[in-house]
Design a protein around this motif. Structure first.
Motif, PDB file in Angstrom:
ATOM      1  N   ARG A 106       4.532   3.284   5.604  1.00 24.18           N
ATOM      2  CA  ARG A 106       4.340   2.961   4.194  1.00 24.18           C
ATOM      3  C   ARG A 106       5.018   4.030   3.338  1.00 24.18           C
ATOM      4  N   LYS A 107       5.369   3.652   2.103  1.00 25.96           N
ATOM      5  CA  LYS A 107       5.849   4.645   1.146  1.00 25.96           C
ATOM      6  C   LYS A 107       4.701   5.569   0.744  1.00 25.96           C
ATOM      7  N   LYS A 108       5.066   6.698   0.153  1.00 24.00           N
ATOM      8  CA  LYS A 108       4.102   7.649  -0.370  1.00 24.00           C
ATOM      9  C   LYS A 108       4.214   7.658  -1.898  1.00 24.00           C
ATOM     10  N   SER A 159      -1.181  11.262   7.692  1.00 29.28           N
ATOM     11  CA  SER A 159      -1.558  12.064   8.866  1.00 29.28           C
ATOM     12  C   SER A 159      -2.701  11.416   9.626  1.00 29.28           C
ATOM     13  N   GLU A 160      -3.657  10.854   8.887  1.00 28.22           N
ATOM     14  CA  GLU A 160      -4.776  10.180   9.526  1.00 28.22           C
ATOM     15  C   GLU A 160      -4.304   8.916  10.239  1.00 28.22           C
ATOM     16  N   ALA A 161      -3.366   8.198   9.667  1.00 26.18           N
ATOM     17  CA  ALA A 161      -2.820   7.014  10.327  1.00 26.18           C
ATOM     18  C   ALA A 161      -2.131   7.393  11.630  1.00 26.18           C
ATOM     19  N   GLU A 188       0.837  -1.208   0.000  1.00 29.38           N
ATOM     20  CA  GLU A 188       0.000   0.000   0.000  1.00 29.38           C
ATOM     21  C   GLU A 188       0.867   1.251   0.000  1.00 29.38           C
ATOM     22  N   LEU A 189       0.388   2.274  -0.679  1.00 34.89           N
ATOM     23  CA  LEU A 189       0.996   3.597  -0.623  1.00 34.89           C
ATOM     24  C   LEU A 189       0.004   4.535   0.058  1.00 34.89           C
ATOM     25  N   LEU A 190       0.503   5.419   0.901  1.00 34.08           N
ATOM     26  CA  LEU A 190      -0.359   6.368   1.599  1.00 34.08           C
ATOM     27  C   LEU A 190      -0.091   7.779   1.103  1.00 34.08           C
ATOM     28  N   SER A 191      -1.149   8.505   0.803  1.00 34.88           N
ATOM     29  CA  SER A 191      -1.009   9.919   0.492  1.00 34.88           C
ATOM     30  C   SER A 191      -0.603  10.656   1.765  1.00 34.88           C
ATOM     31  N   ARG A 245      -6.168   2.968  -1.660  1.00 36.00           N
ATOM     32  CA  ARG A 245      -6.522   2.615  -3.033  1.00 36.00           C
ATOM     33  C   ARG A 245      -5.333   2.765  -3.970  1.00 36.00           C
ATOM     34  N   THR A 246      -4.164   3.042  -3.403  1.00 36.44           N
ATOM     35  CA  THR A 246      -2.954   3.207  -4.207  1.00 36.44           C
ATOM     36  C   THR A 246      -1.906   2.222  -3.714  1.00 36.44           C
TER      37      THR A 246
END
Length: 509
Positions: A180-182, A12-14, A4-7, A215-216
């Motif tokens: 996670r990576k971005k 910030s939400e995590a 998974e990649l996080l925006s 979703r990324t």
């Protein structure tokens, strides 16, 4: 580590959800992040003469104060340079208070040759170009060619788009990011600025990440291996799928044969080149295991579908631009109506099939949205993308990831937006960024092979998004392993060891 990649917003939400769940708090996460980055510095640069830690006013700077404290406690000569004071009330204030090294103003930055720089100025959420003392720091470090360890992302790189904001950013040797990576770690040009990427576990659990429903993804086998086709013991060639590849005229047959060979190598049990009558002899002279059939008009297509029940097609490579291409495309998209006709699992439109709709893209998109239309995969490079989606291509506010996603929704198709940072996007909002490619793939015919691999996987029943992701990864992996001297004809054979490894991994699940 998960794919998974996080925006930046999701990251910030995590953080927030982790803090709310306890027992770790914000300063606890910051201490863990700083400890992970400090460990990388100590491991990679044990003989560093001095380490300069550049701290911004936000949480990224807070991580930097933790790094500086830990390096100092380890006996490393450490200097802290601050871009202003930490924001009042933030965890960075606590981290700065715990650091016994008195910060100096960043405006006085004067590192010496042989030293190391820790970039903790700005993280993934940066939304504007660097300026003032931060921009000057980049120039100084770049001029001296000092090794840089970046925290989260090199300052100046957008975590969401990979854009180098304002054209100025650090070029890191190592980037330490968290959980996670971005997207910005994988999208160009940001990817080139990150160097080696280390993803550190700082206590943000997989359950927290899953609750965000990302979703990324990074395009790795973990994303699609469960759907990778494995032939059954009793399989015969048609159980393994039948792919049809449309050929151009006598002077433009090579692209179709490349696609056809790639479809066969990727596991399709049968592959047929669909050739105009005037190119039959040319194609016949070059085909052995791949079948050949005369196909001059839509009636020929319909006859082939009824008699041979193919499950996937490739249209576009070397086929020619114009009304005939549009007619063939529309016939293929309508092949599932009425629903009692033989079912086609997927279509791959590339090259001329894309360009043929540059004046009337909406007609293509409308056809792909009709009930019972086969799943559509389109594989445009940048120029072809702009022909179908000129407004998206020209919108500077959109990242490549954003553009591919919006295009996929508009076209009701899986979009493979090709390039060194290929993005694969599905109409349902999922998207993957590929990162295993190499410059050797920039050779004529390479895209034709990619189309063929995709069709071969579709023919075996692999879902369209997963098939496209797998094809992109396999194509890139084969090219990267082959290396210098690669030409498109090498790729189908270069795929073989990659496929062996995937089948072995799939069988061990």
């Amino acid at each position: 580590m998960s794919d998974e990649l996080l925006s930046p917003a999701e990251m910030s939400e995590a953080d927030r959800l982790t803090i709310d769940a306890g027992p770790v708090d914000g300063i606890g996460l910051m201490r863990s992040a700083g400890a992970a980055a400090a460990a990388v510095v100590l491991e990679r640069y044990p003989a560093a003469r001095r380490v300069h830690v550049l701290c911004g006013p936000g949480n990224n700077g807070g991580d930097g104060y933790v790094v500086a404290r830990l390096l100092g406690e380890s006996g490393v000569d450490t200097v802290v340079w601050a871009l202003g004071a930490p924001r009042p009330g933030s965890d960075a204030v606590l981290a700065a208070a715990e650091c016994p090294i008195k910060p100096r103003p960043l405006s006085g930055l004067d590192p010496e040759e042989g030293s190391i720089v820790v970039d903790a100025l700005y993280g993934a959420g940066l939304s504007k170009a660097l300026s003032g003392d931060a921009a000057r720091a980049v120039d100084i470090v770049t001029r001296l060619k000092l090794p840089v360890v970046a925290i989260d992302l090199p300052s100046g790189v957008s975590g969401g788009s990979g854009e180098v904001l304002g054209g100025r950013a650090f070029r890191a040797d190592v980037t330490v990011t968290f959980a996670r990576k971005k997207p910005g770690h994988l999208l160009l040009p940001g990817r080139e600025r990150c160097g080696e990427i280390v993803v550190a576990d700082i206590g943000i659990g997989d359950g927290i990440i899953a609750s965000l429903r990302p979703r990324t993804f990074e395009n790795t086998p973990a994303l699609w291996l469960a759907d990778f086709p494995m032939p059954a013991v009793d399989a015969h060639k048609y159980k393994r799928g039948h792919a049809g590849v449309f050929s151009g005229g006598p002077g433009a047959t090579g692209a179709a044969r490349l696609s056809a060979l790639a479809a066969a190598r990727s596991g399709a049990g049968a592959v047929t080149v669909l050739s105009p009558a005037n190119a039959m002899q040319v194609n016949a002279a070059h085909l052995t295991s791949i079948m050949l059939r005369k196909t001059d008009d839509v009636a020929d297509i319909e006859g082939f579908i009824e008699q041979r029940r193919p499950s996937a097609f490739v249209l576009g490579p070397g086929f020619g631009v114009g009304q005939r291409t549009r007619a063939f495309a529309m016939a293929l998209l309508a092949s599932g109506r009425p629903p009692d006709r033989p079912r086609i699992d997927g279509l791959v439109f590339d090259a001329d099939a894309i360009t043929s709709f540059r004046e009337t893209p909406d007609s293509l998109f409308e056809a792909s949205r009709q009930a019972n239309a086969p799943a559509l995969v389109m594989t445009p490079h940048e120029g072809e993308f702009a022909r179908l989606f000129p407004d998206l291509a020209g919108d500077a506010a959109l990242s490549k990831l954003d553009k591919a996603r919006k295009a996929a929704i508009r076209a009701n198709a899986v979009i493979v937006y090709k390039g060194a940072d290929t993005v694969i996007a599905a109409p349902d909002g999922r998207a993957a960024i590929n990162a295993n490619g190499a410059a050797w793939l920039a050779t004529a015919g390479s895209g034709d092979v990619l189309s063929g691999i995709t069709a071969g996987l579709l023919a075996q029943g692999m879902p369209a998004f997963e098939a496209a992701c797998a094809a992109v990864w396999i194509h890139a992996e084969a090219g990267s392993r082959f290396g210098p001297g690669l030409i498109a004809e090498d790729l189908p054979s270069a795929m073989v060891p990659v496929l062996h490894e995937l089948v072995a991994a799939r069988g061990s699940r």
